[in-house]
Design a protein around this motif. Structure first.
Motif, PDB file in Angstrom:
ATOM      1  N   LEU A  93       0.831  -1.207   0.000  1.00 38.14           N
ATOM      2  CA  LEU A  93       0.000   0.000   0.000  1.00 38.14           C
ATOM      3  C   LEU A  93       0.865   1.256   0.000  1.00 38.14           C
ATOM      4  O   LEU A  93       0.365   2.362  -0.141  1.00 38.14           O
ATOM      5  CB  LEU A  93      -0.940  -0.010   1.213  1.00 38.14           C
ATOM      6  N   ASN A  94       2.187   1.084   0.139  1.00 35.93           N
ATOM      7  CA  ASN A  94       3.105   2.226   0.120  1.00 35.93           C
ATOM      8  C   ASN A  94       3.617   2.538  -1.283  1.00 35.93           C
ATOM      9  O   ASN A  94       4.433   3.426  -1.466  1.00 35.93           O
ATOM     10  CB  ASN A  94       4.299   1.964   1.047  1.00 35.93           C
ATOM     11  N   VAL A  95       3.144   1.804  -2.283  1.00 37.19           N
ATOM     12  CA  VAL A  95       3.559   2.048  -3.663  1.00 37.19           C
ATOM     13  C   VAL A  95       3.012   3.403  -4.115  1.00 37.19           C
ATOM     14  O   VAL A  95       1.858   3.742  -3.850  1.00 37.19           O
ATOM     15  CB  VAL A  95       3.022   0.924  -4.589  1.00 37.19           C
ATOM     16  N   THR A  96       3.824   4.167  -4.789  1.00 34.83           N
ATOM     17  CA  THR A  96       3.396   5.467  -5.300  1.00 34.83           C
ATOM     18  C   THR A  96       2.682   5.285  -6.629  1.00 34.83           C
ATOM     19  O   THR A  96       3.156   4.586  -7.518  1.00 34.83           O
ATOM     20  CB  THR A  96       4.603   6.411  -5.479  1.00 34.83           C
ATOM     21  N   ILE A  97       1.534   5.940  -6.749  1.00 30.01           N
ATOM     22  CA  ILE A  97       0.741   5.896  -7.974  1.00 30.01           C
ATOM     23  C   ILE A  97       0.830   7.282  -8.621  1.00 30.01           C
ATOM     24  O   ILE A  97       0.653   8.295  -7.954  1.00 30.01           O
ATOM     25  CB  ILE A  97      -0.734   5.576  -7.674  1.00 30.01           C
ATOM     26  N   CYS A 105       0.220   9.841  -5.395  1.00 30.71           N
ATOM     27  CA  CYS A 105      -0.096   9.542  -3.997  1.00 30.71           C
ATOM     28  C   CYS A 105       0.252   8.089  -3.750  1.00 30.71           C
ATOM     29  O   CYS A 105       0.536   7.336  -4.675  1.00 30.71           O
ATOM     30  CB  CYS A 105      -1.568   9.832  -3.682  1.00 30.71           C
ATOM     31  N   GLU A 106       0.221   7.693  -2.492  1.00 29.61           N
ATOM     32  CA  GLU A 106       0.452   6.290  -2.169  1.00 29.61           C
ATOM     33  C   GLU A 106      -0.839   5.509  -2.369  1.00 29.61           C
ATOM     34  O   GLU A 106      -1.937   6.038  -2.161  1.00 29.61           O
ATOM     35  CB  GLU A 106       0.948   6.142  -0.726  1.00 29.61           C
ATOM     36  N   LEU A 107      -0.705   4.254  -2.769  1.00 32.52           N
ATOM     37  CA  LEU A 107      -1.862   3.392  -2.992  1.00 32.52           C
ATOM     38  C   LEU A 107      -2.755   3.340  -1.758  1.00 32.52           C
ATOM     39  O   LEU A 107      -3.975   3.369  -1.865  1.00 32.52           O
ATOM     40  CB  LEU A 107      -1.395   1.978  -3.380  1.00 32.52           C
ATOM     41  N   GLY A 108      -2.163   3.292  -0.567  1.00 34.05           N
ATOM     42  CA  GLY A 108      -2.934   3.229   0.674  1.00 34.05           C
ATOM     43  C   GLY A 108      -3.865   4.412   0.863  1.00 34.05           C
ATOM     44  O   GLY A 108      -4.911   4.296   1.494  1.00 34.05           O
ATOM     45  N   ASP A 109      -3.495   5.568   0.289  1.00 37.16           N
ATOM     46  CA  ASP A 109      -4.339   6.760   0.402  1.00 37.16           C
ATOM     47  C   ASP A 109      -5.596   6.660  -0.449  1.00 37.16           C
ATOM     48  O   ASP A 109      -6.519   7.452  -0.291  1.00 37.16           O
ATOM     49  CB  ASP A 109      -3.549   8.012   0.003  1.00 37.16           C
ATOM     50  N   THR A 110      -5.633   5.706  -1.376  1.00 36.69           N
ATOM     51  CA  THR A 110      -6.802   5.557  -2.248  1.00 36.69           C
ATOM     52  C   THR A 110      -7.835   4.589  -1.685  1.00 36.69           C
ATOM     53  O   THR A 110      -8.921   4.454  -2.234  1.00 36.69           O
ATOM     54  CB  THR A 110      -6.377   5.056  -3.648  1.00 36.69           C
ATOM     55  N   VAL A 111      -7.495   3.906  -0.597  1.00 37.52           N
ATOM     56  CA  VAL A 111      -8.415   2.939   0.007  1.00 37.52           C
ATOM     57  C   VAL A 111      -9.378   3.691   0.921  1.00 37.52           C
ATOM     58  O   VAL A 111      -8.961   4.350   1.876  1.00 37.52           O
ATOM     59  CB  VAL A 111      -7.651   1.854   0.805  1.00 37.52           C
ATOM     60  N   SER A 112     -10.650   3.598   0.604  1.00 34.63           N
ATOM     61  CA  SER A 112     -11.657   4.306   1.402  1.00 34.63           C
ATOM     62  C   SER A 112     -11.886   3.586   2.729  1.00 34.63           C
ATOM     63  O   SER A 112     -11.591   2.396   2.869  1.00 34.63           O
ATOM     64  CB  SER A 112     -12.977   4.383   0.633  1.00 34.63           C
ATOM     65  N   SER A 113     -12.437   4.324   3.682  1.00 33.25           N
ATOM     66  CA  SER A 113     -12.751   3.697   4.973  1.00 33.25           C
ATOM     67  C   SER A 113     -13.820   2.624   4.778  1.00 33.25           C
ATOM     68  O   SER A 113     -13.828   1.613   5.476  1.00 33.25           O
ATOM     69  CB  SER A 113     -13.207   4.737   5.987  1.00 33.25           C
ATOM     70  N   ARG A 114     -14.704   2.815   3.796  1.00 32.19           N
ATOM     71  CA  ARG A 114     -15.724   1.799   3.516  1.00 32.19           C
ATOM     72  C   ARG A 114     -15.067   0.494   3.071  1.00 32.19           C
ATOM     73  O   ARG A 114     -15.416  -0.591   3.530  1.00 32.19           O
ATOM     74  CB  ARG A 114     -16.662   2.323   2.429  1.00 32.19           C
ATOM     75  N   GLU A 115     -14.078   0.586   2.165  1.00 28.72           N
ATOM     76  CA  GLU A 115     -13.365  -0.597   1.692  1.00 28.72           C
ATOM     77  C   GLU A 115     -12.567  -1.233   2.827  1.00 28.72           C
ATOM     78  O   GLU A 115     -12.527  -2.447   2.976  1.00 28.72           O
ATOM     79  CB  GLU A 115     -12.436  -0.223   0.531  1.00 28.72           C
TER      80      GLU A 115
END
Length: 194
Positions: A93-97, A105-115
């Motif tokens: 999740l630390n991979v940069t997109i 941004c980092e992949l982890g920043d794209t994960v919603s709280s719902r997901e």
């Protein structure tokens, strides 16, 4: 009835074991309740394919069915877990997109709280539900005898072993008290929160 020809009918035994084994897969390997019918069909298909190998001189039909269905269940679970472990599908999740407009941004920043909650199989309680829960738990605690109220407060932060060690009360006694405490909460209608 002869089980080695193609004309026999399945009985309650076969239906029962397939239903039980499919139910055992729910919650494991990523299978959910809505997958139950598909799992049952897959087990039926595997049993039907294996049926031609049944030899009544070697084993009893029910033993054969049990072995086939249990092996099929284990293989289905193994395959599902192997697919989840496939290292080619795992990324940090630390991979940069990088986006089209050169923003990143980092992949982890794209994960919603719902997901995030869906992956944890939980839904956070709403403000009203939390307020109701607080009131219900407070009322239940107030109605407890002093020894159970003290235990309930300690169990918020301490294990049964730690409480037994600090108080000198045997663990079995504390476990009995904890059981009584749980019964009180269940009678108060708070079982779903435990």
């Amino acid at each position: 009835m002869s089980h080695h020809d193609n004309s026999f009918q399945f009985e309650r035994f076969e239906f029962g074991i397939i239903k039980r084994k499919a139910a055992q897969l729910i919650g494991r390997g990523g299978y959910k309740q809505q997958d139950r019918r598909d799992l049952e069909q897959e087990l039926w298909a595997r049993l039907l394919r294996a049926k031609k190998r049944f030899n009544p001189s070697i084993s009893h039909w029910r033993c054969f069915v049990t072995a086939v269905v249990e092996r099929a269940t284990a293989n289905i679970l193994r395959d599902a877990l192997a697919e989840k472990r496939d290292h080619r599908r795992i990324s940090s999740l630390n991979v940069t997109i990088v986006f089209d407009d050169d923003e990143s941004c980092e992949l982890g920043d794209t994960v919603s709280s719902r997901e995030h909650n869906r992956r944890r199989c939980c839904e956070p309680r709403g403000a009203q539900e939390l307020a109701d829960l607080l009131i219900d738990v407070t009322e239940c605690l107030e109605d407890l005898p002093p020894d159970l109220r003290i235990l309930a407060e300690r169990l918020k932060n301490e294990s049964v072993s730690a409480i037994a060690h600090e108080t000198g009360i045997p663990r079995t006694t504390i476990q009995d008290m904890k059981r009584r405490l749980r019964q009180r909460f269940e009678r108060a209608g708070l079982r779903i929160y435990m």
